[in-house]
Design a protein around this motif. Structure first.
Motif, PDB file in Angstrom:
ATOM      1  N   CYS A  60       0.840  -1.207   0.000  1.00  0.00           N
ATOM      2  CA  CYS A  60       0.000   0.000   0.000  1.00  0.00           C
ATOM      3  C   CYS A  60       0.868   1.247   0.000  1.00  0.00           C
ATOM      4  CB  CYS A  60      -0.935   0.007   1.214  1.00  0.00           C
ATOM      5  SG  CYS A  60      -2.287  -1.169   1.085  1.00  0.00           S
ATOM      6  N   GLY A  61       1.945   1.202   0.772  1.00  0.00           N
ATOM      7  CA  GLY A  61       2.862   2.338   0.796  1.00  0.00           C
ATOM      8  C   GLY A  61       3.506   2.553  -0.559  1.00  0.00           C
ATOM      9  N   GLN A  62       3.920   1.457  -1.212  1.00  0.00           N
ATOM     10  CA  GLN A  62       4.516   1.571  -2.546  1.00  0.00           C
ATOM     11  C   GLN A  62       3.482   2.072  -3.546  1.00  0.00           C
ATOM     12  OE1 GLN A  62       5.998  -2.384  -3.218  1.00  0.00           O
ATOM     13  NE2 GLN A  62       7.885  -2.044  -2.052  1.00  0.00           N
ATOM     14  N   LYS A  63       2.274   1.522  -3.458  1.00  0.00           N
ATOM     15  CA  LYS A  63       1.218   1.967  -4.368  1.00  0.00           C
ATOM     16  C   LYS A  63       0.903   3.431  -4.129  1.00  0.00           C
ATOM     17  CE  LYS A  63      -3.337   0.849  -6.100  1.00  0.00           C
ATOM     18  NZ  LYS A  63      -4.490  -0.017  -6.013  1.00  0.00           N
ATOM     19  N   SER A  64       0.846   3.806  -2.865  1.00  0.00           N
ATOM     20  CA  SER A  64       0.584   5.199  -2.525  1.00  0.00           C
ATOM     21  C   SER A  64       1.684   6.096  -3.076  1.00  0.00           C
ATOM     22  CB  SER A  64       0.484   5.336  -1.010  1.00  0.00           C
ATOM     23  OG  SER A  64       0.287   6.669  -0.649  1.00  0.00           O
ATOM     24  N   GLN A  65       2.935   5.640  -2.949  1.00  0.00           N
ATOM     25  CA  GLN A  65       4.064   6.413  -3.493  1.00  0.00           C
ATOM     26  C   GLN A  65       3.940   6.530  -5.012  1.00  0.00           C
ATOM     27  OE1 GLN A  65       6.348   8.138  -1.977  1.00  0.00           O
ATOM     28  NE2 GLN A  65       7.418   8.699  -3.824  1.00  0.00           N
TER      29      GLN A  65
END
Length: 184
Positions: A60-65
């Motif tokens: 989710c953090g990578q997708k958010s980034q």
């Protein structure tokens, strides 16, 4: 006192109770073993769940980034699209005039005046250069083209009694982009 029958009955009852107690203890041991197995399975599943949640949080953090980066990219594209465009090079028009003595008189001076006036009145007048060459001969045409590098060449001369203009390849591209500049 107790007779043999009562003694045997009491002894059998004690044996039954001892046997039942052993069975219950065995069942309890099996149940405890099963509980331990279940608790181990619960602990294993909880650990797997925790690992999966951590992986999900990372994703989710990578997708958010990635979404933030894409949003910034789209924002930059929008900003670029709404920026005022760089001024385009000037549009050059060359008017070639020739009216040999043995031909019908053409009102070329009036044509040049009307073209000049139309340019003066247009919104894009600052982006237009208008050149005229008078009494041109065949070699003058090439010289005028080399000097002015025009996008449009307007030919106002008697050739088979027609007037016309030519458009260069660069002018055709600009024509598609800036139609409002075409005056001829």
């Amino acid at each position: 006192m107790m007779n043999d029958k009562e003694f045997a009955k009491a002894q059998a009852s004690i044996m039954n109770k001892k046997t039942k107690l052993v069975q219950l203890k065995d069942e309890r041991a099996e149940a405890c073993k099963k509980i331990n197995e279940i608790e181990q399975e619960i602990a294993k599943t909880e650990n797997e769940l925790l690992e999966e949640e951590n992986k999900f949080i990372l994703l989710c953090g990578q997708k958010s980034q990635l979404m933030r980066e894409r949003a910034l990219q789209v924002g930059a594209e929008i900003e670029q699209a709404i920026k005022p465009q760089q001024p385009v090079d000037k549009l050059t028009i060359l008017f070639l005039a020739a009216n040999p003595q043995d031909t019908q008189k053409l009102a070329l001076d009036q044509e040049v005046r009307s073209i000049t006036e139309a340019i003066r009145k247009s919104e894009g007048r600052d982006g237009i250069e208008f050149f005229s060459r008078w009494a041109v001969q065949s070699l003058d045409i090439l010289q005028a083209i080399n000097e002015t590098d025009p996008e449009f060449i307007f030919r106002g001369m008697v050739l088979k009694r027609e007037k016309s203009f030519w458009m260069t390849a660069a002018a055709r591209r600009r024509w598609c982009q800036k139609r409002r500049w075409l005056l001829l």
